[in-house]
Motif scaffolding. Structure first.
Motif, PDB file in Angstrom:
ATOM      1  N   PRO A  78       6.803  55.432  27.969  1.00  0.00           N
ATOM      2  CA  PRO A  78       7.119  55.749  29.367  1.00  0.00           C
ATOM      3  C   PRO A  78       7.347  57.243  29.537  1.00  0.00           C
ATOM      4  O   PRO A  78       7.404  57.997  28.553  1.00  0.00           O
ATOM      5  CB  PRO A  78       8.405  54.954  29.630  1.00  0.00           C
ATOM      6  N   ASP A  79       7.474  57.677  30.781  1.00  0.00           N
ATOM      7  CA  ASP A  79       7.754  59.089  31.045  1.00  0.00           C
ATOM      8  C   ASP A  79       8.997  59.530  30.298  1.00  0.00           C
ATOM      9  O   ASP A  79       9.948  58.764  30.137  1.00  0.00           O
ATOM     10  CB  ASP A  79       7.969  59.327  32.535  1.00  0.00           C
ATOM     11  N   TYR A  80       8.991  60.787  29.876  1.00  0.00           N
ATOM     12  CA  TYR A  80      10.154  61.374  29.215  1.00  0.00           C
ATOM     13  C   TYR A  80      10.104  62.880  29.394  1.00  0.00           C
ATOM     14  O   TYR A  80       9.063  63.454  29.685  1.00  0.00           O
ATOM     15  CB  TYR A  80      10.201  61.004  27.730  1.00  0.00           C
ATOM     16  N   ASP A  81      11.258  63.499  29.241  1.00  0.00           N
ATOM     17  CA  ASP A  81      11.361  64.958  29.266  1.00  0.00           C
ATOM     18  C   ASP A  81      11.844  65.418  27.905  1.00  0.00           C
ATOM     19  O   ASP A  81      12.614  64.714  27.237  1.00  0.00           O
ATOM     20  CB  ASP A  81      12.369  65.418  30.331  1.00  0.00           C
ATOM     21  N   VAL A  82      11.403  66.592  27.489  1.00  0.00           N
ATOM     22  CA  VAL A  82      11.821  67.178  26.211  1.00  0.00           C
ATOM     23  C   VAL A  82      12.345  68.575  26.462  1.00  0.00           C
ATOM     24  O   VAL A  82      11.778  69.339  27.247  1.00  0.00           O
ATOM     25  CB  VAL A  82      10.643  67.253  25.206  1.00  0.00           C
ATOM     26  N   LEU A  83      13.416  68.889  25.776  1.00  0.00           N
ATOM     27  CA  LEU A  83      13.997  70.228  25.828  1.00  0.00           C
ATOM     28  C   LEU A  83      14.214  70.680  24.391  1.00  0.00           C
ATOM     29  O   LEU A  83      14.781  69.931  23.584  1.00  0.00           O
ATOM     30  CB  LEU A  83      15.327  70.199  26.598  1.00  0.00           C
ATOM     31  N   TYR A  84      13.755  71.879  24.067  1.00  0.00           N
ATOM     32  CA  TYR A  84      13.911  72.417  22.719  1.00  0.00           C
ATOM     33  C   TYR A  84      14.938  73.531  22.732  1.00  0.00           C
ATOM     34  O   TYR A  84      15.021  74.300  23.677  1.00  0.00           O
ATOM     35  CB  TYR A  84      12.574  72.989  22.220  1.00  0.00           C
ATOM     36  N   GLY A  85      15.706  73.609  21.666  1.00  0.00           N
ATOM     37  CA  GLY A  85      16.623  74.728  21.534  1.00  0.00           C
ATOM     38  C   GLY A  85      17.902  74.358  20.810  1.00  0.00           C
ATOM     39  O   GLY A  85      18.304  73.200  20.772  1.00  0.00           O
ATOM     40  N   ASN A  86      18.517  75.353  20.252  1.00  0.00           N
ATOM     41  CA  ASN A  86      19.763  75.173  19.520  1.00  0.00           C
ATOM     42  C   ASN A  86      20.925  75.316  20.503  1.00  0.00           C
ATOM     43  O   ASN A  86      21.584  76.358  20.561  1.00  0.00           O
ATOM     44  CB  ASN A  86      19.863  76.205  18.390  1.00  0.00           C
ATOM     45  N   ILE A  87      21.135  74.274  21.306  1.00  0.00           N
ATOM     46  CA  ILE A  87      22.186  74.262  22.318  1.00  0.00           C
ATOM     47  C   ILE A  87      22.985  72.976  22.180  1.00  0.00           C
ATOM     48  O   ILE A  87      22.587  72.054  21.473  1.00  0.00           O
ATOM     49  CB  ILE A  87      21.608  74.378  23.753  1.00  0.00           C
ATOM     50  N   THR A  88      24.108  72.919  22.861  1.00  0.00           N
ATOM     51  CA  THR A  88      24.932  71.717  22.804  1.00  0.00           C
ATOM     52  C   THR A  88      24.283  70.594  23.605  1.00  0.00           C
ATOM     53  O   THR A  88      23.437  70.832  24.474  1.00  0.00           O
ATOM     54  CB  THR A  88      26.335  71.979  23.380  1.00  0.00           C
ATOM     55  N   VAL A  89      24.715  69.382  23.340  1.00  0.00           N
ATOM     56  CA  VAL A  89      24.226  68.226  24.094  1.00  0.00           C
ATOM     57  C   VAL A  89      24.579  68.399  25.567  1.00  0.00           C
ATOM     58  O   VAL A  89      23.747  68.147  26.448  1.00  0.00           O
ATOM     59  CB  VAL A  89      24.816  66.913  23.535  1.00  0.00           C
ATOM     60  N   GLN A  90      25.788  68.860  25.833  1.00  0.00           N
ATOM     61  CA  GLN A  90      26.211  69.064  27.220  1.00  0.00           C
ATOM     62  C   GLN A  90      25.305  70.086  27.921  1.00  0.00           C
ATOM     63  O   GLN A  90      24.885  69.869  29.055  1.00  0.00           O
ATOM     64  CB  GLN A  90      27.662  69.524  27.280  1.00  0.00           C
ATOM     65  N   SER A  91      24.979  71.161  27.251  1.00  0.00           N
ATOM     66  CA  SER A  91      24.088  72.172  27.839  1.00  0.00           C
ATOM     67  C   SER A  91      22.697  71.607  28.077  1.00  0.00           C
ATOM     68  O   SER A  91      22.073  71.894  29.104  1.00  0.00           O
ATOM     69  CB  SER A  91      23.998  73.397  26.932  1.00  0.00           C
ATOM     70  N   ALA A  92      22.210  70.784  27.152  1.00  0.00           N
ATOM     71  CA  ALA A  92      20.896  70.172  27.331  1.00  0.00           C
ATOM     72  C   ALA A  92      20.905  69.240  28.544  1.00  0.00           C
ATOM     73  O   ALA A  92      19.985  69.276  29.366  1.00  0.00           O
ATOM     74  CB  ALA A  92      20.493  69.403  26.075  1.00  0.00           C
ATOM     75  N   LEU A  93      21.951  68.445  28.673  1.00  0.00           N
ATOM     76  CA  LEU A  93      22.045  67.537  29.821  1.00  0.00           C
ATOM     77  C   LEU A  93      22.117  68.313  31.130  1.00  0.00           C
ATOM     78  O   LEU A  93      21.484  67.937  32.125  1.00  0.00           O
ATOM     79  CB  LEU A  93      23.248  66.611  29.675  1.00  0.00           C
ATOM     80  N   LYS A  94      22.874  69.403  31.142  1.00  0.00           N
ATOM     81  CA  LYS A  94      22.948  70.231  32.351  1.00  0.00           C
ATOM     82  C   LYS A  94      21.581  70.807  32.693  1.00  0.00           C
ATOM     83  O   LYS A  94      21.202  70.877  33.861  1.00  0.00           O
ATOM     84  CB  LYS A  94      23.985  71.345  32.180  1.00  0.00           C
ATOM     85  N   GLU A  95      20.832  71.220  31.686  1.00  0.00           N
ATOM     86  CA  GLU A  95      19.482  71.738  31.924  1.00  0.00           C
ATOM     87  C   GLU A  95      18.576  70.642  32.478  1.00  0.00           C
ATOM     88  O   GLU A  95      17.781  70.888  33.382  1.00  0.00           O
ATOM     89  CB  GLU A  95      18.899  72.325  30.637  1.00  0.00           C
ATOM     90  N   PHE A  96      18.700  69.433  31.935  1.00  0.00           N
ATOM     91  CA  PHE A  96      17.905  68.314  32.445  1.00  0.00           C
ATOM     92  C   PHE A  96      18.244  68.001  33.906  1.00  0.00           C
ATOM     93  O   PHE A  96      17.396  67.506  34.637  1.00  0.00           O
ATOM     94  CB  PHE A  96      18.122  67.059  31.605  1.00  0.00           C
ATOM     95  N   THR A  97      19.471  68.273  34.339  1.00  0.00           N
ATOM     96  CA  THR A  97      19.823  68.023  35.748  1.00  0.00           C
ATOM     97  C   THR A  97      19.109  68.996  36.675  1.00  0.00           C
ATOM     98  O   THR A  97      18.993  68.742  37.866  1.00  0.00           O
ATOM     99  CB  THR A  97      21.343  68.103  36.016  1.00  0.00           C
ATOM    100  N   ASN A  98      18.625  70.114  36.130  1.00  0.00           N
ATOM    101  CA  ASN A  98      17.962  71.137  36.932  1.00  0.00           C
ATOM    102  C   ASN A  98      16.436  71.034  36.929  1.00  0.00           C
ATOM    103  O   ASN A  98      15.779  71.694  37.727  1.00  0.00           O
ATOM    104  CB  ASN A  98      18.357  72.530  36.445  1.00  0.00           C
ATOM    105  N   ARG A  99      15.892  70.254  36.017  1.00  0.00           N
ATOM    106  CA  ARG A  99      14.438  70.160  35.942  1.00  0.00           C
ATOM    107  C   ARG A  99      14.026  68.876  35.247  1.00  0.00           C
ATOM    108  O   ARG A  99      14.801  68.278  34.522  1.00  0.00           O
ATOM    109  CB  ARG A  99      13.838  71.347  35.210  1.00  0.00           C
ATOM    110  N   GLY A 100      12.806  68.467  35.483  1.00  0.00           N
ATOM    111  CA  GLY A 100      12.280  67.281  34.840  1.00  0.00           C
ATOM    112  C   GLY A 100      12.315  66.066  35.754  1.00  0.00           C
ATOM    113  O   GLY A 100      12.649  66.154  36.936  1.00  0.00           O
ATOM    114  N   ASN A 101      11.976  64.929  35.177  1.00  0.00           N
ATOM    115  CA  ASN A 101      11.867  63.686  35.934  1.00  0.00           C
ATOM    116  C   ASN A 101      13.136  62.853  35.968  1.00  0.00           C
ATOM    117  O   ASN A 101      13.183  61.848  36.667  1.00  0.00           O
ATOM    118  CB  ASN A 101      10.748  62.818  35.338  1.00  0.00           C
ATOM    119  N   PHE A 102      14.143  63.256  35.223  1.00  0.00           N
ATOM    120  CA  PHE A 102      15.311  62.406  35.067  1.00  0.00           C
ATOM    121  C   PHE A 102      16.617  63.129  35.387  1.00  0.00           C
ATOM    122  O   PHE A 102      17.623  62.978  34.695  1.00  0.00           O
ATOM    123  CB  PHE A 102      15.347  61.827  33.646  1.00  0.00           C
TER     124      PHE A 102
END
Length: 117
Positions: A78-102
């Motif tokens: 199914p659809d998914y978004d990927v984010l790469y980088g040495n960041i915290t889980v919280q930072s990754a989730l915040k980034e996902f709130t700003n872009r992507g399908n989810f």
């Protein structure tokens, strides 16, 4: 642990399960200071299914891939978004709130993981 998100690694550290477990426990102990939190899975298939070519990577989806056979090319992904980088889980989730399908899913996970609220 805080966000109930699985950690998946591709393979064994130094080619042994024992060394891998010891290394993961060492990392988790540095986080909690008293006892390991959360856990991990070893699954190289996830890396192929979600086309992960470098780490660390964060995958966000509302439905995991379904594979009815050993042939990964037949997986329903199914659809998914990927984010790469040495960041915290919280930072990754915040980034996902700003872009992507989810964005909504990322926001929900962040709210659910806000243990101080």
């Amino acid at each position: 642990y805080k966000y109930n998100i699985p950690v998946v690694i591709r393979g064994l550290y130094k080619n042994t399960y024992k060394t891998t477990v010891e290394r993961i426990q060492d990392v988790l102990m540095k986080i909690s200071r008293t006892h390991p939190v959360g856990g991990f899975s070893i699954d190289p298939n996830w890396f192929d299914i979600y086309q992960i070519k470098k780490v660390p990577a964060f995958v966000l989806t509302d439905n995991l891939a379904s594979c009815g056979s050993q042939d990964l090319s037949k997986c329903k992904v199914p659809d998914y978004d990927v984010l790469y980088g040495n960041i915290t889980v919280q930072s990754a989730l915040k980034e996902f709130t700003n872009r992507g399908n989810f964005e909504d899913l990322a926001e929900h996970i962040l709210e659910k993981g806000n243990l101080d609220a």
